[in-house]
Motif scaffolding. Structure first.
Motif, PDB file in Angstrom:
ATOM      1  N   ALA A  69       0.828  -1.210   0.000  1.00 22.36           N
ATOM      2  CA  ALA A  69       0.000   0.000   0.000  1.00 22.36           C
ATOM      3  C   ALA A  69       0.863   1.261   0.000  1.00 22.36           C
ATOM      4  O   ALA A  69       0.560   2.220  -0.719  1.00 22.36           O
ATOM      5  N   MET A  70       1.941   1.252   0.782  1.00 25.67           N
ATOM      6  CA  MET A  70       2.817   2.435   0.845  1.00 25.67           C
ATOM      7  C   MET A  70       3.485   2.706  -0.495  1.00 25.67           C
ATOM      8  O   MET A  70       3.619   3.863  -0.901  1.00 25.67           O
ATOM      9  N   ILE A  71       3.887   1.650  -1.187  1.00 25.66           N
ATOM     10  CA  ILE A  71       4.517   1.826  -2.502  1.00 25.66           C
ATOM     11  C   ILE A  71       3.523   2.467  -3.459  1.00 25.66           C
ATOM     12  O   ILE A  71       3.870   3.375  -4.214  1.00 25.66           O
ATOM     13  N   ASP A  72       2.277   2.021  -3.423  1.00 31.34           N
ATOM     14  CA  ASP A  72       1.246   2.597  -4.292  1.00 31.34           C
ATOM     15  C   ASP A  72       0.980   4.066  -3.954  1.00 31.34           C
ATOM     16  O   ASP A  72       0.671   4.864  -4.833  1.00 31.34           O
ATOM     17  N   LEU A  73       1.094   4.438  -2.677  1.00 21.66           N
ATOM     18  CA  LEU A  73       0.800   5.806  -2.244  1.00 21.66           C
ATOM     19  C   LEU A  73       1.950   6.784  -2.493  1.00 21.66           C
ATOM     20  O   LEU A  73       1.732   7.988  -2.539  1.00 21.66           O
ATOM     21  N   LEU A  74       3.167   6.257  -2.668  1.00 20.83           N
ATOM     22  CA  LEU A  74       4.328   7.132  -2.872  1.00 20.83           C
ATOM     23  C   LEU A  74       4.248   7.880  -4.196  1.00 20.83           C
ATOM     24  O   LEU A  74       3.827   7.326  -5.209  1.00 20.83           O
ATOM     25  N   ASN A  75       4.694   9.125  -4.189  1.00 15.20           N
ATOM     26  CA  ASN A  75       4.852   9.883  -5.427  1.00 15.20           C
ATOM     27  C   ASN A  75       6.150   9.439  -6.087  1.00 15.20           C
ATOM     28  O   ASN A  75       7.070   8.980  -5.401  1.00 15.20           O
ATOM     29  N   GLY A  77       9.775   9.405  -7.081  1.00 11.53           N
ATOM     30  CA  GLY A  77      10.887  10.053  -6.398  1.00 11.53           C
ATOM     31  C   GLY A  77      10.784   9.967  -4.883  1.00 11.53           C
ATOM     32  O   GLY A  77      11.745  10.247  -4.182  1.00 11.53           O
ATOM     33  N   GLY A  78       9.599   9.570  -4.383  1.00  7.87           N
ATOM     34  CA  GLY A  78       9.414   9.426  -2.938  1.00  7.87           C
ATOM     35  C   GLY A  78      10.167   8.215  -2.410  1.00  7.87           C
ATOM     36  O   GLY A  78      10.374   7.242  -3.128  1.00  7.87           O
ATOM     37  N   ARG A  79      10.575   8.293  -1.164  1.00  2.00           N
ATOM     38  CA  ARG A  79      11.346   7.204  -0.562  1.00  2.00           C
ATOM     39  C   ARG A  79      10.545   6.510   0.538  1.00  2.00           C
ATOM     40  O   ARG A  79       9.861   7.163   1.313  1.00  2.00           O
ATOM     41  N   LEU A  80      10.700   5.213   0.561  1.00  2.00           N
ATOM     42  CA  LEU A  80      10.080   4.387   1.592  1.00  2.00           C
ATOM     43  C   LEU A  80      11.195   3.841   2.469  1.00  2.00           C
ATOM     44  O   LEU A  80      12.108   3.172   1.989  1.00  2.00           O
ATOM     45  N   CYS A  81      11.154   4.171   3.757  1.00  2.29           N
ATOM     46  CA  CYS A  81      12.167   3.741   4.721  1.00  2.29           C
ATOM     47  C   CYS A  81      11.491   2.831   5.737  1.00  2.29           C
ATOM     48  O   CYS A  81      10.501   3.220   6.344  1.00  2.29           O
ATOM     49  N   ILE A  82      12.035   1.648   5.907  1.00  2.93           N
ATOM     50  CA  ILE A  82      11.466   0.690   6.846  1.00  2.93           C
ATOM     51  C   ILE A  82      12.546   0.211   7.798  1.00  2.93           C
ATOM     52  O   ILE A  82      13.614  -0.233   7.370  1.00  2.93           O
ATOM     53  N   ILE A  83      12.251   0.305   9.104  1.00  2.00           N
ATOM     54  CA  ILE A  83      13.147  -0.215  10.128  1.00  2.00           C
ATOM     55  C   ILE A  83      12.550  -1.523  10.620  1.00  2.00           C
ATOM     56  O   ILE A  83      11.395  -1.571  11.037  1.00  2.00           O
ATOM     57  N   THR A  84      13.337  -2.583  10.547  1.00  2.00           N
ATOM     58  CA  THR A  84      12.888  -3.894  11.018  1.00  2.00           C
ATOM     59  C   THR A  84      13.644  -4.238  12.299  1.00  2.00           C
ATOM     60  O   THR A  84      14.751  -3.769  12.519  1.00  2.00           O
ATOM     61  N   PHE A  85      12.998  -5.097  13.122  1.00  2.00           N
ATOM     62  CA  PHE A  85      13.595  -5.431  14.409  1.00  2.00           C
ATOM     63  C   PHE A  85      13.822  -6.923  14.604  1.00  2.00           C
ATOM     64  O   PHE A  85      14.346  -7.336  15.619  1.00  2.00           O
ATOM     65  N   HIS A  86      13.410  -7.742  13.645  1.00  2.00           N
ATOM     66  CA  HIS A  86      13.782  -9.160  13.696  1.00  2.00           C
ATOM     67  C   HIS A  86      13.872  -9.709  12.286  1.00  2.00           C
ATOM     68  O   HIS A  86      13.429  -9.091  11.317  1.00  2.00           O
ATOM     69  N   SER A  87      14.486 -10.870  12.156  1.00  2.00           N
ATOM     70  CA  SER A  87      14.871 -11.398  10.848  1.00  2.00           C
ATOM     71  C   SER A  87      13.676 -11.681   9.939  1.00  2.00           C
ATOM     72  O   SER A  87      13.795 -11.535   8.720  1.00  2.00           O
ATOM     73  N   LEU A  88      12.538 -12.061  10.498  1.00  2.00           N
ATOM     74  CA  LEU A  88      11.375 -12.338   9.643  1.00  2.00           C
ATOM     75  C   LEU A  88      10.888 -11.065   8.955  1.00  2.00           C
ATOM     76  O   LEU A  88      10.590 -11.065   7.766  1.00  2.00           O
ATOM     77  N   GLU A  89      10.822  -9.973   9.720  1.00  2.00           N
ATOM     78  CA  GLU A  89      10.439  -8.684   9.134  1.00  2.00           C
ATOM     79  C   GLU A  89      11.456  -8.243   8.094  1.00  2.00           C
ATOM     80  O   GLU A  89      11.081  -7.780   7.013  1.00  2.00           O
ATOM     81  N   ASP A  90      12.729  -8.394   8.423  1.00  2.00           N
ATOM     82  CA  ASP A  90      13.776  -7.937   7.511  1.00  2.00           C
ATOM     83  C   ASP A  90      13.775  -8.739   6.215  1.00  2.00           C
ATOM     84  O   ASP A  90      13.881  -8.175   5.129  1.00  2.00           O
ATOM     85  N   ARG A  91      13.631 -10.051   6.323  1.00  2.00           N
ATOM     86  CA  ARG A  91      13.607 -10.892   5.122  1.00  2.00           C
ATOM     87  C   ARG A  91      12.417 -10.531   4.234  1.00  2.00           C
ATOM     88  O   ARG A  91      12.546 -10.435   3.016  1.00  2.00           O
ATOM     89  N   LEU A  92      11.256 -10.311   4.843  1.00  2.00           N
ATOM     90  CA  LEU A  92      10.066  -9.957   4.075  1.00  2.00           C
ATOM     91  C   LEU A  92      10.254  -8.611   3.378  1.00  2.00           C
ATOM     92  O   LEU A  92       9.969  -8.471   2.182  1.00  2.00           O
ATOM     93  N   THR A  93      10.759  -7.626   4.097  1.00  2.00           N
ATOM     94  CA  THR A  93      10.994  -6.302   3.515  1.00  2.00           C
ATOM     95  C   THR A  93      11.994  -6.386   2.369  1.00  2.00           C
ATOM     96  O   THR A  93      11.769  -5.832   1.287  1.00  2.00           O
ATOM     97  N   ARG A 147      16.088  -0.235   5.795  1.00  2.00           N
ATOM     98  CA  ARG A 147      16.134  -0.452   4.344  1.00  2.00           C
ATOM     99  C   ARG A 147      15.380   0.713   3.685  1.00  2.00           C
ATOM    100  O   ARG A 147      14.329   1.122   4.162  1.00  2.00           O
ATOM    101  N   VAL A 148      15.927   1.189   2.553  1.00  2.00           N
ATOM    102  CA  VAL A 148      15.351   2.352   1.867  1.00  2.00           C
ATOM    103  C   VAL A 148      15.228   2.055   0.373  1.00  2.00           C
ATOM    104  O   VAL A 148      16.146   1.531  -0.238  1.00  2.00           O
ATOM    105  N   ALA A 149      14.060   2.424  -0.185  1.00  2.00           N
ATOM    106  CA  ALA A 149      13.837   2.300  -1.623  1.00  2.00           C
ATOM    107  C   ALA A 149      13.135   3.561  -2.117  1.00  2.00           C
ATOM    108  O   ALA A 149      12.403   4.213  -1.368  1.00  2.00           O
ATOM    109  N   GLN A 150      13.347   3.879  -3.380  1.00  2.00           N
ATOM    110  CA  GLN A 150      12.758   5.081  -3.980  1.00  2.00           C
ATOM    111  C   GLN A 150      11.845   4.684  -5.119  1.00  2.00           C
ATOM    112  O   GLN A 150      12.201   3.829  -5.949  1.00  2.00           O
TER     113      GLN A 150
END
Length: 154
Positions: A69-75, A77-93, A147-150
Protein backbone atom coordinates in the motif's frame (compact mmCIF):
# COMPACT_ATOMS: atom_id res chain seq x y z
CA UNK A 1 15.69 -24.16 17.18
CA UNK A 2 13.60 -26.55 19.28
CA UNK A 3 10.22 -25.65 17.78
CA UNK A 4 9.13 -29.22 17.02
CA UNK A 5 10.07 -30.42 20.50
CA UNK A 6 8.33 -27.44 22.13
CA UNK A 7 5.18 -28.09 20.06
CA UNK A 8 5.27 -31.78 21.00
CA UNK A 9 5.57 -30.94 24.71
CA UNK A 10 2.70 -28.43 24.49
CA UNK A 11 0.44 -30.99 22.76
CA UNK A 12 1.31 -33.67 25.35
CA UNK A 13 0.66 -31.28 28.27
CA UNK A 14 -2.69 -30.23 26.79
CA UNK A 15 -3.74 -33.91 26.65
CA UNK A 16 -3.26 -34.03 30.44
CA UNK A 17 -4.90 -30.69 31.24
CA UNK A 18 -5.41 -27.29 29.62
CA UNK A 19 -2.57 -24.75 29.78
CA UNK A 20 -4.26 -21.78 31.43
CA UNK A 21 -1.42 -19.42 32.38
CA UNK A 22 1.74 -18.10 30.80
CA UNK A 23 3.64 -19.52 33.78
CA UNK A 24 2.41 -23.02 32.91
CA UNK A 25 3.40 -22.51 29.29
CA UNK A 26 6.87 -21.34 30.34
CA UNK A 27 7.36 -24.51 32.38
CA UNK A 28 6.34 -26.68 29.42
CA UNK A 29 8.75 -24.79 27.14
CA UNK A 30 11.57 -25.12 29.68
CA UNK A 31 10.97 -28.87 29.76
CA UNK A 32 11.31 -29.06 25.98
CA UNK A 33 14.70 -27.34 25.83
CA UNK A 34 17.85 -29.20 26.94
CA UNK A 35 19.33 -27.92 30.22
CA UNK A 36 22.74 -27.01 28.77
CA UNK A 37 21.08 -24.85 26.09
CA UNK A 38 18.84 -23.17 28.69
CA UNK A 39 21.88 -22.23 30.78
CA UNK A 40 23.57 -20.38 27.91
CA UNK A 41 20.82 -18.46 26.10
CA UNK A 42 18.32 -15.89 27.28
CA UNK A 43 14.88 -16.71 28.60
CA UNK A 44 13.84 -20.07 27.12
CA UNK A 45 10.30 -18.95 26.26
CA UNK A 46 11.23 -15.62 24.63
CA UNK A 47 11.19 -16.81 21.02
CA UNK A 48 8.11 -18.97 21.54
CA UNK A 49 6.11 -16.03 22.90
CA UNK A 50 7.44 -13.87 20.05
CA UNK A 51 6.31 -16.47 17.50
CA UNK A 52 2.86 -16.68 19.10
CA UNK A 53 2.54 -12.87 19.08
CA UNK A 54 3.63 -12.61 15.44
CA UNK A 55 1.13 -15.27 14.35
CA UNK A 56 -1.81 -14.06 16.48
CA UNK A 57 -1.38 -10.46 15.33
CA UNK A 58 -0.71 -11.53 11.72
CA UNK A 59 2.27 -9.16 11.86
CA UNK A 60 3.96 -10.44 8.69
CA UNK A 61 0.74 -10.30 6.65
CA UNK A 62 0.08 -6.77 7.91
CA UNK A 63 3.65 -5.73 7.07
CA UNK A 64 3.39 -7.15 3.53
CA UNK A 65 0.05 -5.46 2.88
CA UNK A 66 1.33 -2.19 4.36
CA UNK A 67 4.47 -2.14 2.21
CA UNK A 68 2.42 -2.81 -0.94
CA UNK A 69 0.00 0.00 0.00
CA UNK A 70 2.82 2.43 0.84
CA UNK A 71 4.52 1.83 -2.50
CA UNK A 72 1.25 2.60 -4.29
CA UNK A 73 0.80 5.81 -2.24
CA UNK A 74 4.33 7.13 -2.87
CA UNK A 75 4.85 9.88 -5.43
CA UNK A 76 7.54 9.26 -8.05
CA UNK A 77 10.89 10.05 -6.40
CA UNK A 78 9.41 9.43 -2.94
CA UNK A 79 11.35 7.20 -0.56
CA UNK A 80 10.08 4.39 1.59
CA UNK A 81 12.17 3.74 4.72
CA UNK A 82 11.47 0.69 6.85
CA UNK A 83 13.15 -0.22 10.13
CA UNK A 84 12.89 -3.89 11.02
CA UNK A 85 13.60 -5.43 14.41
CA UNK A 86 13.78 -9.16 13.70
CA UNK A 87 14.87 -11.40 10.85
CA UNK A 88 11.37 -12.34 9.64
CA UNK A 89 10.44 -8.68 9.13
CA UNK A 90 13.78 -7.94 7.51
CA UNK A 91 13.61 -10.89 5.12
CA UNK A 92 10.07 -9.96 4.07
CA UNK A 93 10.99 -6.30 3.52
CA UNK A 94 14.11 -7.26 1.57
CA UNK A 95 12.13 -9.69 -0.62
CA UNK A 96 9.39 -7.18 -1.42
CA UNK A 97 11.89 -4.42 -2.20
CA UNK A 98 13.80 -6.79 -4.48
CA UNK A 99 10.59 -7.91 -6.21
CA UNK A 100 9.58 -4.29 -6.95
CA UNK A 101 13.09 -3.26 -8.05
CA UNK A 102 13.82 -6.15 -10.42
CA UNK A 103 12.84 -6.33 -14.07
CA UNK A 104 12.75 -9.57 -16.05
CA UNK A 105 13.23 -8.37 -19.62
CA UNK A 106 12.43 -10.83 -22.43
CA UNK A 107 15.33 -11.27 -24.87
CA UNK A 108 15.13 -9.39 -28.14
CA UNK A 109 12.86 -6.62 -26.82
CA UNK A 110 13.95 -3.37 -28.55
CA UNK A 111 12.64 -1.17 -25.72
CA UNK A 112 11.07 -1.73 -22.34
CA UNK A 113 7.32 -1.00 -22.13
CA UNK A 114 6.35 1.43 -19.35
CA UNK A 115 4.37 -1.23 -17.46
CA UNK A 116 7.44 -3.51 -17.27
CA UNK A 117 9.78 -0.96 -15.67
CA UNK A 118 10.82 -1.46 -12.05
CA UNK A 119 8.64 0.41 -9.57
CA UNK A 120 11.43 0.88 -7.03
CA UNK A 121 15.13 1.64 -6.98
CA UNK A 122 17.05 0.33 -3.98
CA UNK A 123 18.86 3.17 -2.21
CA UNK A 124 20.97 0.83 -0.09
CA UNK A 125 21.79 -2.76 -1.03
CA UNK A 126 22.78 -3.64 2.52
CA UNK A 127 20.68 -2.51 5.49
CA UNK A 128 21.88 0.43 7.57
CA UNK A 129 22.77 -0.76 11.08
CA UNK A 130 23.11 1.21 14.30
CA UNK A 131 26.56 2.70 14.88
CA UNK A 132 28.71 1.76 17.88
CA UNK A 133 28.03 5.23 19.28
CA UNK A 134 24.26 4.78 19.10
CA UNK A 135 24.47 1.31 20.65
CA UNK A 136 26.25 2.80 23.68
CA UNK A 137 23.18 4.81 24.67
CA UNK A 138 20.45 2.79 22.92
CA UNK A 139 20.93 -0.96 23.33
CA UNK A 140 17.54 -1.67 21.74
CA UNK A 141 18.90 -0.47 18.39
CA UNK A 142 21.12 -3.56 18.26
CA UNK A 143 18.65 -5.55 16.16
CA UNK A 144 17.35 -2.63 14.07
CA UNK A 145 17.96 -2.60 10.32
CA UNK A 146 16.99 0.23 7.99
CA UNK A 147 16.13 -0.45 4.34
CA UNK A 148 15.35 2.35 1.87
CA UNK A 149 13.84 2.30 -1.62
CA UNK A 150 12.76 5.08 -3.98
CA UNK A 151 9.71 4.99 -6.24
CA UNK A 152 10.60 5.26 -9.94
CA UNK A 153 7.29 5.66 -11.71
CA UNK A 154 3.51 5.54 -11.27
Amino acid sequence: KFAKNIAKHIVNKRKESPIETTGQLIEVIKGAIPMKVRAVGGHPAKKTFQAIRIECNRELDVLKDSIDAMIDLLNPGGRLCIITFHSLEDRLTKTIFKEYSTVNVPKGLPMLPKDMEAKLKLINRKPVLASEEELEFNNRAHSAKLRVAQKQRD
